[in-house]
Write a protein that holds these residues in place. Structure first.
Motif, mmCIF file in Angstrom:
data_model
loop_
_atom_site.group_PDB
_atom_site.id
_atom_site.type_symbol
_atom_site.label_atom_id
_atom_site.label_comp_id
_atom_site.label_asym_id
_atom_site.label_seq_id
_atom_site.Cartn_x
_atom_site.Cartn_y
_atom_site.Cartn_z
ATOM 1 N N LEU A 1 0.831 -1.212 0.000
ATOM 2 C CA LEU A 1 0.000 0.000 0.000
ATOM 3 C C LEU A 1 0.865 1.262 0.000
ATOM 4 N N CYS A 2 1.919 1.279 0.807
ATOM 5 C CA CYS A 2 2.791 2.454 0.866
ATOM 6 C C CYS A 2 3.522 2.662 -0.464
ATOM 7 N N THR A 3 3.934 1.573 -1.101
ATOM 8 C CA THR A 3 4.631 1.699 -2.379
ATOM 9 C C THR A 3 3.710 2.268 -3.453
ATOM 10 N N LEU A 4 2.493 1.730 -3.549
ATOM 11 C CA LEU A 4 1.544 2.235 -4.547
ATOM 12 C C LEU A 4 1.193 3.695 -4.287
ATOM 13 N N THR A 5 0.939 4.034 -3.017
ATOM 14 C CA THR A 5 0.600 5.423 -2.681
ATOM 15 C C THR A 5 1.765 6.353 -2.960
ATOM 16 N N GLY A 6 2.973 5.938 -2.588
ATOM 17 C CA GLY A 6 4.145 6.777 -2.834
ATOM 18 C C GLY A 6 4.384 6.996 -4.322
ATOM 19 N N ILE A 7 4.166 5.962 -5.148
ATOM 20 C CA ILE A 7 4.341 6.119 -6.592
ATOM 21 C C ILE A 7 3.324 7.099 -7.154
ATOM 22 N N VAL A 8 2.057 6.929 -6.797
ATOM 23 C CA VAL A 8 0.997 7.782 -7.348
ATOM 24 C C VAL A 8 1.212 9.242 -6.955
ATOM 25 N N ILE A 9 1.413 9.498 -5.678
ATOM 26 C CA ILE A 9 1.522 10.890 -5.213
ATOM 27 C C ILE A 9 2.863 11.494 -5.620
ATOM 28 N N GLU B 1 -15.766 -1.253 26.371
ATOM 29 C CA GLU B 1 -16.048 -2.400 27.233
ATOM 30 C C GLU B 1 -16.042 -3.729 26.489
ATOM 31 N N LYS B 2 -15.945 -3.700 25.157
ATOM 32 C CA LYS B 2 -15.938 -4.927 24.365
ATOM 33 C C LYS B 2 -14.526 -5.239 23.891
ATOM 34 N N GLU B 3 -14.281 -6.521 23.647
ATOM 35 C CA GLU B 3 -12.981 -6.956 23.153
ATOM 36 C C GLU B 3 -12.865 -6.682 21.663
ATOM 37 N N THR B 4 -11.745 -6.076 21.258
ATOM 38 C CA THR B 4 -11.524 -5.793 19.847
ATOM 39 C C THR B 4 -11.200 -7.072 19.099
ATOM 40 N N PRO B 5 -11.949 -7.415 18.049
ATOM 41 C CA PRO B 5 -11.663 -8.656 17.311
ATOM 42 C C PRO B 5 -10.305 -8.593 16.618
ATOM 43 N N THR B 6 -9.752 -9.768 16.349
ATOM 44 C CA THR B 6 -8.408 -9.859 15.764
ATOM 45 C C THR B 6 -8.351 -9.235 14.379
ATOM 46 N N TYR B 7 -9.379 -9.474 13.554
ATOM 47 C CA TYR B 7 -9.341 -8.926 12.196
ATOM 48 C C TYR B 7 -9.312 -7.402 12.218
ATOM 49 N N LEU B 8 -10.012 -6.788 13.195
ATOM 50 C CA LEU B 8 -10.009 -5.332 13.290
ATOM 51 C C LEU B 8 -8.641 -4.830 13.746
ATOM 52 N N ARG B 9 -7.999 -5.552 14.630
ATOM 53 C CA ARG B 9 -6.652 -5.165 15.055
ATOM 54 C C ARG B 9 -5.682 -5.219 13.876
ATOM 55 N N VAL B 10 -5.773 -6.278 13.083
ATOM 56 C CA VAL B 10 -4.888 -6.412 11.927
ATOM 57 C C VAL B 10 -5.149 -5.296 10.926
ATOM 58 N N MET B 11 -6.416 -5.034 10.619
ATOM 59 C CA MET B 11 -6.749 -3.971 9.672
ATOM 60 C C MET B 11 -6.293 -2.602 10.185
ATOM 61 N N THR B 12 -6.425 -2.385 11.481
ATOM 62 C CA THR B 12 -6.008 -1.105 12.057
ATOM 63 C C THR B 12 -4.492 -0.931 11.959
ATOM 64 N N LEU B 13 -3.750 -1.988 12.262
ATOM 65 C CA LEU B 13 -2.294 -1.911 12.138
ATOM 66 C C LEU B 13 -1.888 -1.583 10.709
ATOM 67 N N ILE B 14 -2.566 -2.190 9.740
ATOM 68 C CA ILE B 14 -2.245 -1.926 8.334
ATOM 69 C C ILE B 14 -2.579 -0.484 7.965
ATOM 70 N N ILE B 15 -3.755 -0.009 8.367
ATOM 71 C CA ILE B 15 -4.198 1.338 7.988
ATOM 72 C C ILE B 15 -3.312 2.412 8.621
ATOM 73 N N VAL B 16 -3.021 2.263 9.917
ATOM 74 C CA VAL B 16 -2.239 3.285 10.616
ATOM 75 C C VAL B 16 -0.819 3.353 10.054
ATOM 76 N N GLN B 17 -0.188 2.199 9.832
ATOM 77 C CA GLN B 17 1.172 2.217 9.283
ATOM 78 C C GLN B 17 1.177 2.723 7.841
ATOM 79 N N TRP B 18 0.146 2.389 7.089
ATOM 80 C CA TRP B 18 0.055 2.883 5.716
ATOM 81 C C TRP B 18 -0.098 4.403 5.692
#
Length: 341
Positions: free
Chosen positions: A139-147, A193-210
């Motif tokens: 994602l970072c490579t594609l975004t960096g190329i486009v911009i 008060e709810k537990e964050t599901p694993t898929y949301l944690r993974v997606m969040t890590l990807i989005i924030v780092q991207w």
């Protein structure tokens, strides 16, 4: 009549000299190769780069085949062998056998407290970390190329506003921003008060780092395009009536593969360590999902009583990061032989 010259020197009876190789033969051979072939030839002659490439490939194969290896090994990453079978852990829930419980059955030993198999934990931990780091790198490579290419080619106000936007994002301290923004993104989708599901944690890590990781490549490509767009071959393409998309695709991008590939080989190991660091701090992947960073966090809690548990994930990460960085250096040298290490 006898020849005045000694035999074998000159004159009659002297051996004919070998026909010299044409001076331009070697140059013609090199000239007949494409830039990609020349790069590949230089890369294969670099032993360090070839060995590093095999090491990196090994890690990716292990990550992809983790379920198959686990099935052949006969154990899973979630089963608590130490709790289910008496005699594997002592009264303090540490492995009874020396070396963290390493034996013929548990190749890398047992995890303290829960007694899970360290080998399968490491397999799936590599799989999780490389999945996240690879997605972020793409994602970072594609975004960096486009911009970067857009800002450099269009120039003017577009370049100005995109440049200021890049400067704004670069002003954020990366590591601190990752730690601060990740829980905020979690809270947008899941109540506290709810537990964050694993898929949301993974997606969040990807989005924030991207969101905070593409700017370096974009700025680098912007500078490259600014210098390339004034070259004769670009001006000739404009004169012939080529569209901007064709100029970017046919004239600019082929001259940008070197910085793109080099930066990509440097970004991926950096994102692996960032993801591991976030999981180590508790804002990334958490129990029970296997992860490199989570294994470091568990090892830090138990290193005084069982230092072996941290040994295998630590050595694996050091080998991977060093091999990927050496691979990046070799790729750079293969593309540009004028560089010296």
């Amino acid at each position: 009549m006898t020849s005045p010259y000694p035999a074998g020197a000159t004159g009659v009876g002297a051996p004919l000299p070998a026909a010299p190789e044409p001076a331009g033969a070697a140059a013609a051979e090199v000239a007949g190769r494409s830039p990609g072939q020349l790069m590949w030839r230089r890369f294969t002659r670099d032993r360090t780069g070839v060995v590093s490439a095999f090491v990196v490939l090994f890690f990716f194969v292990v990550a992809l085949l983790a379920p198959v290896i686990s099935w052949l090994y006969g154990k899973g990453p979630y089963t608590t062998y130490g709790l289910d079978r008496p005699g594997l852990l002592d009264e303090f829930f540490y492995p009874v056998k020396p070396g963290g419980g390493i034996d013929g059955e548990f190749w890398f030993g047992l995890e303290p407290q829960l007694g899970r198999d360290v080998f399968t934990q490491l397999l799936y931990g590599i799989r999780t970390s490389l999945l996240i780091a690879t997605a972020v790198t793409v994602l970072c490579t594609l975004t960096g190329i486009v911009i970067g290419v857009t800002a450099g080619y269009l120039g003017g106000r577009t370049d100005y506003f995109l440049g200021r936007f890049i400067d704004l994002l670069l002003a954020f301290p990366a590591q601190l921003s990752f730690v601060a923004f990740t829980p905020v993104v979690y809270a947008l989708f899941v109540s506290p008060e709810k537990e964050t599901p694993t898929y949301l944690r993974v997606m969040t890590l990807i989005i924030v780092q991207w969101a905070l990781g593409w700017m370096g490549l974009a700025r680098l490509l912007r500078g490259q395009v600014l210098s390339l767009r004034e070259r004769e071959f670009v001006e000739a393409a404009k004169v012939t009536g080529a569209s901007p998309w064709r100029i970017i695709r046919k004239e600019l991008l082929p001259n940008l593969w070197t910085p793109i590939l080099v930066q990509t080989t440097l970004m991926l190991p950096a994102f692996v360590t960032v993801e591991a660091g976030l999981s180590f701090l508790g804002v990334g992947v958490v129990e029970p999902t296997p992860d490199w960073g989570r294994m470091f966090a568990a090892g830090a809690r138990h290193y005084q009583n069982d230092i072996t548990y941290m040994f295998f994930p630590g050595i694996a990460m050091v080998i991977f990061v060093v091999a990927f960085n050496l691979l990046g250096d070799s790729v750079r040298d293969a593309f540009d032989p004028r560089t010296k290490r």
